[in-house]
Design an enzyme around this catalytic site. Structure first.
Site, PDB file in Angstrom:
ATOM      1  N   ASN B 393       0.827  -1.202   0.000  1.00 30.63           N
ATOM      2  CA  ASN B 393       0.000   0.000   0.000  1.00 30.63           C
ATOM      3  C   ASN B 393       0.862   1.253   0.000  1.00 30.63           C
ATOM      4  O   ASN B 393       1.061   1.872  -1.048  1.00 30.63           O
ATOM      5  CB  ASN B 393      -0.964  -0.018   1.187  1.00 30.63           C
ATOM      6  CG  ASN B 393      -1.956   1.126   1.149  1.00 30.63           C
ATOM      7  OD1 ASN B 393      -1.918   1.942   0.242  1.00 30.63           O
ATOM      8  ND2 ASN B 393      -2.830   1.198   2.119  1.00 30.63           N
ATOM      9  N   ASP B 394       1.398   1.622   1.156  1.00 27.71           N
ATOM     10  CA  ASP B 394       2.141   2.881   1.257  1.00 27.71           C
ATOM     11  C   ASP B 394       3.283   2.987   0.247  1.00 27.71           C
ATOM     12  O   ASP B 394       3.583   4.071  -0.236  1.00 27.71           O
ATOM     13  CB  ASP B 394       2.710   3.040   2.669  1.00 27.71           C
ATOM     14  CG  ASP B 394       1.606   3.283   3.703  1.00 27.71           C
ATOM     15  OD1 ASP B 394       0.567   3.835   3.305  1.00 27.71           O
ATOM     16  OD2 ASP B 394       1.799   2.917   4.869  1.00 27.71           O
ATOM     17  N   VAL B 395       3.895   1.857  -0.080  1.00 26.48           N
ATOM     18  CA  VAL B 395       5.064   1.903  -0.974  1.00 26.48           C
ATOM     19  C   VAL B 395       4.675   2.198  -2.422  1.00 26.48           C
ATOM     20  O   VAL B 395       5.542   2.337  -3.278  1.00 26.48           O
ATOM     21  CB  VAL B 395       5.883   0.588  -0.926  1.00 26.48           C
ATOM     22  CG1 VAL B 395       6.430   0.368   0.465  1.00 26.48           C
ATOM     23  CG2 VAL B 395       5.069  -0.601  -1.385  1.00 26.48           C
ATOM     24  N   ALA B 434       1.058   4.045   7.402  1.00 26.10           N
ATOM     25  CA  ALA B 434       1.393   5.444   7.631  1.00 26.10           C
ATOM     26  C   ALA B 434       0.142   6.257   7.972  1.00 26.10           C
ATOM     27  O   ALA B 434       0.235   7.419   8.326  1.00 26.10           O
ATOM     28  CB  ALA B 434       2.081   6.034   6.408  1.00 26.10           C
TER      29      ALA B 434
END
Lengths: 100, 464
Positions: B393-395, B434
């Site tokens: 997700n965040d990456v 995050a």
């Protein structure tokens, strides 16, 4: 003036940090997990200290407090040595190239 | 065995350990490297037996305990599933830490056995070395236990923070230094035990404020600590093998922590001081307006990928949780039969430890030359037809490149949005670790596949 042996050991230590630095940077990122498990296994060479601790003193009383700590440390380090090297081996066996 | 001869053998062990790490520079040489490591360990143990030279009843017990520990280790090594590797490594670190503490205690109680002087008049340098070894070992032990509990899910992965936390840690750190100083003056047993106990406490306090997805940094850091603890004991025992190994492991862990921090564009202290995004997670999910999302099913995904000429797969921690790596490999096989070119893109901090995704893909028989690191593959997204994001997700969040206000701004991300279409497998629209919304969900070229990663992938295989 004579050089203290500590300085020799310190030299080995510092130089080894440099060796470690260059060797580890050349490890391919896909093998970072095996790197952690193998460093874990080799740091169990602390078993050397555990063996000395376990066998210290007279042989008629091998279960003094300090020996018991040695025996416990041997078990812990042995779990790590066998577990660490074997799990690393198991992981490395899985890395295969594309079949041509 | 004479001291000079055994010292030479310990040096050989140290060199073999260096070669063990050197082997890991490529998968072909890695297996040989592991054998070097095993040889080094065997030499160290045998030389120690010979130089102690005590083959009385104690020796038998040592062998028994060695076999008992070894069997437990071997049993764990063969039974552990690959997805549990992060907690296994954390658990193993705790054992090294505790072993270091035990050896230090033993050396303190019976210094003459280690040539360190008599009880109550231990050499000053040895006293400093063994108390440092014990303190770092204790921190490694309790810190790794907390990391293990968090990774295993026994303890919540959420950061635990309280007021004055950093102040307390600082105070405890100073008190350890103070106690070591007093230990050197008084040689008191009580002070030695206090150092060990306070260090256990510091280990716990250091790790509880760090959240689940920062675990790659924590594990690498504890790896490093276990090395420094071993080096401390190595100085006490005047043992070259232990000093070399400690330095190697210490620098290895430090480099891995650095790589992980760089992968998140955060400083080491920022991670260690903990609690990223833990506070604004709630406010973010409330203010989220209902943006349109394109929702697809397995048939849509299968259709898109079958007609693509190239597909890039982006795995993340979600793939590990769902154990989807084998299903993924089946999907890729089916795609390859259709003439689709498939590669894998791995972000440095994907998963819960360095290289986590690579091991899982290797387990599913994915050849390692189809798996690429961020820098190697990031330019290829622009020419790729479909990006299949599974459990990451965040990456993949493009916000890291566009919004300086975002907490993840500046973090290197995979340019997933540049591919013609994006398939995003996820259970819900909830934000990632995050705590920020992923802009990618609302893009025109994104098709959301709301399902468990493994189930969805299996369904796609069926409709292929």
């Amino acid at each position: 003036m004579e050089i203290d042996p500590f300085i020799f050991r310190l030299s080995i230590f510092i130089l080894s940090i440099f060796v470690g630095y260059y060797v580890v940077w050349s490890v391919t990122p896909s093998l970072h997990t095996p790197l952690m498990s193998v460093t874990n296994a080799i740091s169990s060479v602390i078993i050397v200290g555990a063996i000395i601790a376990a066998l210290a003193g007279a042989s008629d009383n091998i279960f003094e407090t300090s020996n018991i700590f040695g025996f416990l440390a041997i078990i812990l380090a042995a779990v790590n040595i066998f577990g660490g090297f074997l799990v690393t081996q198991r992981m490395l066996q899985m890395y295969k190239k594309k079949k041509k | 065995m004479s001291a000079n001869l055994s010292a030479s053998f310990y040096l050989i062990s140290g060199i073999l350990f260096i070669l063990a790490l050197r082997g890991l520079s490529s998968p072909e040489t890695s297996r040989q490297g592991n054998y070097f490591g095993i040889a080094g360990m065997a030499i160290s143990i045998i030389v120690t037996f010979l130089s102690v030279g005590n083959f009385g009843p104690g020796f038998i017990y040592v062998l028994i305990f060695l076999v008992v520990g070894g069997s437990i280790g071997a049993f764990i090594a063969f039974r552990i599933p690959m997805t549990a590797m992060p907690e296994l490594v954390a658990g193993f670190h705790s054992l090294v830490g505790l072993a270091a503490v035990f050896v230090a205690i033993s050396a303190f109680l019976k210094p003459y056995a280690f040539n360190l002087g008599e009880v109550g008049s231990i050499k000053l340098a040895s006293l400093i070395e063994m108390s440092l070894g014990a303190a770092i070992g204790a921190i490694t032990f309790s810190g790794s236990i907390i990391a293990f509990l968090k990774l295993r899910g026994i303890m919540s992965g959420a950061p635990i923070t309280f007021k004055g936390q950093h102040f307390i840690n600082l105070l405890l750190g100073i008190s350890i230094a103070f106690l070591i100083f007093y230990l050197c003056r008084t040689q008191s047993t009580h002070i030695f035990w206090s150092i060990v106990l306070i260090s256990f406490l510091v280990g716990v306090l250091l790790i509880i404020p760090i959240g689940g997805a920062d675990m790659p940094v924590v594990i690498s850091m504890l790896n490093s600590y276990s090395g420094w603890a071993a080096a401390g004991i190595g100085f006490t025992l005047e043992n070259t093998a232990l000093i070399i190994t400690g330095a190697l492991v210490g620098s290895s862990g430090a480099i891995l922590s650095y790589i992980m921090c760089k992968g998140m564009n955060r400083s080491f202290f920022n991670v260690i001081l903990g609690g990223w995004g833990a506070t604004d997670q709630i406010s973010n999910s409330q203010s989220k307006e209902q943006k349109p999302v394109k929702n697809g099913n397995a048939d849509d995904a299968a259709f898109l990928m079958k007609n693509a000429s190239s597909v890039i797969i982006v795995p993340g921690y979600g793939m590990a949780v769902a154990q989807a790596q084998h299903a993924l490999r089946e999907m890729v096989d089916a795609l390859k039969k259709n003439g689709v070119k498939v590669s894998y893109a791995i972000h440095p901090v994907a998963g819960r430890m360095p290289g986590h995704m690579n091991v899982l893909l290797a387990e599913a028989n994915v050849p390692y030359d189809e798996v690429f690191e961020l820098e190697e593959i990031n330019n290829d997204f622009a020419n790729c037809d479909v990006a299949y994001v599974i459990g990451a997700n965040d990456v993949t969040n493009p916000v890291a490149k566009s919004d300086p206000q975002s907490p993840i701004y500046g973090m290197p991300v995979l340019d997933v949005e540049k591919s013609k279409s994006v398939l995003f497998v996820k259970r819900s629209l909830s934000p990632g670790y995050a705590g920020i919304d992923n802009d990618l969900f609302y893009r025109d070229n994104t098709l959301m596949l709301f399902a468990d990663a493994k189930k969805m992938t299996e369904e796609i295989v069926k409709s292929l």
